[in-house]
Each structure stands twice: as structure tokens, then as C-alpha cells.
Design a protein around this motif. Structure first.
Motif, PDB file in Angstrom:
ATOM      1  N   UNK A  60       0.814  -1.206   0.000  1.00 10.01           N
ATOM      2  CA  UNK A  60       0.000   0.000   0.000  1.00 10.01           C
ATOM      3  C   UNK A  60       0.851   1.262   0.000  1.00 10.01           C
ATOM      4  N   UNK A  61       2.031   1.212   0.622  1.00  9.14           N
ATOM      5  CA  UNK A  61       2.904   2.384   0.596  1.00  9.14           C
ATOM      6  C   UNK A  61       3.449   2.658  -0.802  1.00  9.14           C
ATOM      7  N   UNK A  62       3.455   1.629  -1.646  1.00  8.79           N
ATOM      8  CA  UNK A  62       3.937   1.788  -3.025  1.00  8.79           C
ATOM      9  C   UNK A  62       2.813   2.242  -3.950  1.00  8.79           C
ATOM     10  N   UNK A  65      -0.303   5.918  -2.730  1.00  9.58           N
ATOM     11  CA  UNK A  65      -0.277   7.331  -3.134  1.00  9.58           C
ATOM     12  C   UNK A  65      -0.772   7.579  -4.551  1.00  9.58           C
ATOM     13  N   UNK A  66      -0.813   6.552  -5.399  1.00  7.28           N
ATOM     14  CA  UNK A  66      -1.260   6.706  -6.782  1.00  7.28           C
ATOM     15  C   UNK A  66      -2.663   6.141  -6.991  1.00  7.28           C
ATOM     16  N   UNK A  67      -3.315   5.720  -5.909  1.00 11.01           N
ATOM     17  CA  UNK A  67      -4.590   5.013  -6.033  1.00 11.01           C
ATOM     18  C   UNK A  67      -5.687   5.928  -6.574  1.00 11.01           C
ATOM     19  N   UNK A  68      -5.755   7.161  -6.099  1.00 15.78           N
ATOM     20  CA  UNK A  68      -6.814   8.081  -6.516  1.00 15.78           C
ATOM     21  C   UNK A  68      -6.307   9.191  -7.425  1.00 15.78           C
ATOM     22  N   UNK A  69      -5.008   9.235  -7.664  1.00 17.44           N
ATOM     23  CA  UNK A  69      -4.468  10.232  -8.578  1.00 17.44           C
ATOM     24  C   UNK A  69      -4.222  11.595  -7.964  1.00 17.44           C
ATOM     25  N   UNK A  70      -4.285  11.712  -6.639  1.00 15.80           N
ATOM     26  CA  UNK A  70      -4.011  12.986  -5.983  1.00 15.80           C
ATOM     27  C   UNK A  70      -2.528  13.091  -5.650  1.00 15.80           C
ATOM     28  N   UNK A  71      -2.030  14.324  -5.629  1.00 16.07           N
ATOM     29  CA  UNK A  71      -0.675  14.563  -5.167  1.00 16.07           C
ATOM     30  C   UNK A  71      -0.661  14.751  -3.663  1.00 16.07           C
ATOM     31  N   UNK A 127      -3.685   9.654   0.517  1.00 16.02           N
ATOM     32  CA  UNK A 127      -2.446   9.806  -0.259  1.00 16.02           C
ATOM     33  C   UNK A 127      -1.288  10.195   0.642  1.00 16.02           C
ATOM     34  N   UNK A 128      -1.517  11.140   1.533  1.00 15.54           N
ATOM     35  CA  UNK A 128      -0.439  11.612   2.394  1.00 15.54           C
ATOM     36  C   UNK A 128      -0.020  10.546   3.412  1.00 15.54           C
ATOM     37  N   UNK A 129      -0.983   9.762   3.886  1.00 13.39           N
ATOM     38  CA  UNK A 129      -0.661   8.720   4.867  1.00 13.39           C
ATOM     39  C   UNK A 129       0.247   7.661   4.277  1.00 13.39           C
ATOM     40  N   UNK A 130      -0.092   7.166   3.109  1.00 14.01           N
ATOM     41  CA  UNK A 130       0.724   6.103   2.512  1.00 14.01           C
ATOM     42  C   UNK A 130       2.042   6.647   1.977  1.00 14.01           C
ATOM     43  N   UNK A 131       2.063   7.913   1.580  1.00 14.95           N
ATOM     44  CA  UNK A 131       3.338   8.519   1.192  1.00 14.95           C
ATOM     45  C   UNK A 131       4.258   8.653   2.403  1.00 14.95           C
ATOM     46  N   UNK A 132       3.688   9.048   3.547  1.00 14.58           N
ATOM     47  CA  UNK A 132       4.480   9.113   4.774  1.00 14.58           C
ATOM     48  C   UNK A 132       4.948   7.754   5.241  1.00 14.58           C
ATOM     49  N   UNK A 133       4.106   6.728   5.051  1.00 15.82           N
ATOM     50  CA  UNK A 133       4.509   5.364   5.399  1.00 15.82           C
ATOM     51  C   UNK A 133       5.684   4.912   4.554  1.00 15.82           C
ATOM     52  N   UNK A 285       4.928  12.912   6.202  1.00 12.68           N
ATOM     53  CA  UNK A 285       5.517  11.934   7.107  1.00 12.68           C
ATOM     54  C   UNK A 285       4.476  11.571   8.143  1.00 12.68           C
ATOM     55  N   UNK A 286       4.554  10.352   8.645  1.00 17.08           N
ATOM     56  CA  UNK A 286       3.598   9.941   9.666  1.00 17.08           C
ATOM     57  C   UNK A 286       3.710  10.824  10.899  1.00 17.08           C
ATOM     58  N   UNK A 287       4.926  11.177  11.272  1.00 15.93           N
ATOM     59  CA  UNK A 287       5.117  12.033  12.433  1.00 15.93           C
ATOM     60  C   UNK A 287       4.555  13.428  12.225  1.00 15.93           C
ATOM     61  N   UNK A 288       4.807  14.031  11.045  1.00 14.66           N
ATOM     62  CA  UNK A 288       4.283  15.372  10.774  1.00 14.66           C
ATOM     63  C   UNK A 288       2.761  15.359  10.650  1.00 14.66           C
TER      64      UNK A 288
END
Length: 335
Positions: A60-62, A65-71, A127-133, A285-288
Motif C-alpha cells: 500500500x505504501x507503493x 499514493x497513486x490510487x486516486x491520482x491525488x498529489x 495519499x499523504x498517509x501512505x506517502x508518509x509510510x 511523514x507519519x510524524x508530521x
């Protein structure tokens, strides 16, 4: 009571056909130590469940972030603070798209569904969650590689050679470990541009020390064994003895310690990002994200829920994997 008298003769006996080699035959399947460890690891239910969860998280981390097409930084103020909504799971209160009993999606005439909702700037939390992961896993991978290459090599040389070399190398470790990790981070941020590279360097600067000390003790225990003496007698060089004999015999301990160092690196990165010393905007990031969600915790708790659950799952699952590997490789724990 009548008794029957029968003459005992050699015709009443026959020689027994006994195969004396049968007592030496191995009845069970012959398995190697690695295969036996793998078999016992598979039997550990918590370790296998943790392995599956970690594998799904990596996938999912891969692709997430591209699942819905959002940045990760696509903003839309008109869609700020949208509650989570997952089609097919709207019967669950947490994913029905309602906030305080009001269907926000119907109120704003929004047909899209944000599975994890949006933040105060209208950015997709999924998108941001999986990108942070993905960033957390990358940092954990780098820290692991540093543990293996630097920590194992440094500890092996120090423990095997011993003497003055060991004394000097251990004093260097004590100097590095004597400086708090947070001080290393602040110094590196002052010198380097804050971001993924700076925090990776900061974490790996001291993460290998524990592995080096552990391997040093293992080398000091193994270097006087008979197989090392035999290899030295046959003319093997020190480098060959270390990398072909001693390190392979310590591989189980290396794997176990590596699995326990991964959650430490993930937590340290999240902590630094939470206090503002880690990943900077627009990167996620998950922390941020936990820091941003903490500010609106009483109003929009879902903004901290999903990154918090994912980082908790990663820490728990990696620790359970480490426990499973320890039980599988440690001969003292075999039943």
C-alpha cells in the motif's frame, strides 16, 4: 488337569532375520538448521500475522499514493476537513461521510469519496498517509543496511582482532554514543538542508552502535572455537575467517537484532518529524501528520487516527516478527 509333554528340539526354532543397520536408519526427514528455523517461524501465529500485515503495508505504501491520482500537496479549500467515506462501508459510522450527524458530502454536493478524509488544506489524507509510510519504511531500510554493513563489519573486526585495536575502536564508539542523538540531528540540520537525506544521515550516524557492540561480543566468544583454529591452521586469512566463518555463524543473531532496530528507526523518524526536526513540507511523514492532526484532535479526530494506527501497527508487527525470529533461531527455545 492334564499336562502335555513335548520334546524341545532344534526344529521348533528358526533363525530371526534381523537387520542391524535399521537401528541406525534416520526415520524422520533430515532438515537443515535454516529450514528447521523457518518451519518453527511459520508455526508462530503472531509472527505470521505480523508478516502479512507488514507485507500489505509495504504494498500500500507503493501503490496507495497513486490510487486516486491525488498529489501529496494538492490543496482544495472547498474540500477541507472532509470526513472519511468508503463506498460499501457507509454502514460503519467511521466511514459514512458524516460529521456530527450531517452528511457533509451531500451537503456540499461532492460525488468523490475520500477514504481517509481531508485535512485543513483540503489534501487527501489517504495519499499523504501512505506517502508518509513509504518514507518511514525507506528510512528503516537504510538504517537496517547501515546496521548490517557498518555495524557488523566494525564489531567483527574489533572483536576478532582484539588488543589495542579493540580498545581504540571501542573508545571511538563510546565517544559517538556519548553525544545524544538529538544533538546529532540539530547539528546536521544546521549544516545540511532539512529533509529526507538529512534525517536519514542523522539516524544512521548512531544506529549501528548497538549492532557493533553485540557482534563484538559474539566474535570474542567464537574466535577461540575449534573450527576457527582449524581454519587458521590451514592458512586462512583473518578476513576470510571473519566473513566466511564467524559472521555466518552469527547470522541468526544479526537477523534478530536487525528486526528490532527497524521499529526503533521508524519511531525515531516519526518523533523528529512530530517535533519539527524531520521531514518538511510539502513532503508527508507519519510524524508530521500526527502533529497536524494533534492540533485539531478534539474537532477532527480522524486526521490523527489513520497515521497513528499505521505507525502503531508497524511498531507492533516488527516487534512481533523479531520475537518470532528469536524463538525460531535460538536453540535454547526449541521444544
Amino acid at each position: 488337569m492334564a499336562t502335555v509333554n513335548q520334546e524341545v528340539s532344534k526344529e521348533l526354532f528358526a533363525p530371526a532375520d534381523i537387520d542391524h543397520s535399521s537401528s541406525e536408519r534416520i526415520a524422520g526427514e533430515s532438515v537443515s538448521a535454516w529450514r528447521d528455523s523457518l518451519r518453527r517461524y511459520v508455526k508462530s501465529v503472531p509472527a505470521m500475522v505480523s508478516t502479512i500485515i507488514i507485507a500489505l503495508t509495504i504494498v500500500l505504501s507503493i501503490v496507495g499514493p497513486h490510487f486516486f491520482g491525488y498529489g501529496i500537496d494538492d490543496q482544495n479549500i472547498n474540500l477541507q476537513n472532509m470526513p472519511p467515506k468508503i463506498p460499501g462501508l457507509t454502514w460503519i459510522p467511521a466511514f459514512d461521510g458524516k460529521y456530527q450527524g450531517v452528511d457533509v458530502y451531500a451537503q456540499k454536493h461532492i460525488k468523490k469519496a475520500y477514504w481517509f478524509g481531508t485535512d485543513a488544506l483540503g489534501r487527501d489524507i489517504w495519499t499523504r498517509t501512505w506517502s508518509g509510510t513509504r518514507i518511514s519504511l525507506i528510512i528503516a531500510l537504510v538504517a537496517t543496511l547501515v546496521d548490517i554493513f557498518i555495524g557488523v563489519t566494525y564489531g567483527s573486526i574489533s572483536g576478532y582482532i582484539g588488543g589495542k585495536t579493540d580498545t581504540i575502536m571501542q573508545r571511538i564508539i563510546e565517544i559517538i554514543a556519548g553525544i545524544p542523538s538529538l544533538v546529532w540531528i540539530i547539528l546536521l540540520i544546521l549544516i545540511m538542508q532539512p529533509g529526507l537525506f538529512a534525517i536519514t544521515v542523522a539516524i544512521t550516524a548512531t544506529s549501528w552502535i548497538g549492532m557493533a557492540r553485540l557482534i563484538r561480543g559474539e566474535m570474542m566468544k567464537l574466535k577461540n572455537q575449534e573450527f576457527v583454529l582449524a581454519s587458521r591452521t590451514l592458512g586462512a586469512k583473518n578476513s576470510r575467517i571473519i566473513f566466511r566463518h564467524l559472521i555466518p555463524n552469527s547470522l541468526g543473531m544479526i537477523i534478530i537484532n536487525t528486526m528490532f532496530s527497524i521499529p526503533t528507526a521508524i519511531f525515531f523518524e516519526a518523533f523528529l518529524s512530530f517535533i519539527g526536526l524531520g521531514i518538511r513540507r510539502p513532503q508527508a511523514s507519519l510524524g508530521s501528520m500526527i502533529n497536524e492532526g494533534f492540533r485539531v484532535l478534539m474537532i477532527y479526530p480522524y486526521q490523527i487516527l489513520f497515521p497513528g494506527v499505521i505507525i502503531s501497527l508497524l511498531l507492533i508487527c516488527f516487534n512481533l516478527m523479531g520475537d518470532g525470529l528469536r524463538d525460531a533461531f535460538d536453540p535454547k527455545l526449541r521444544r
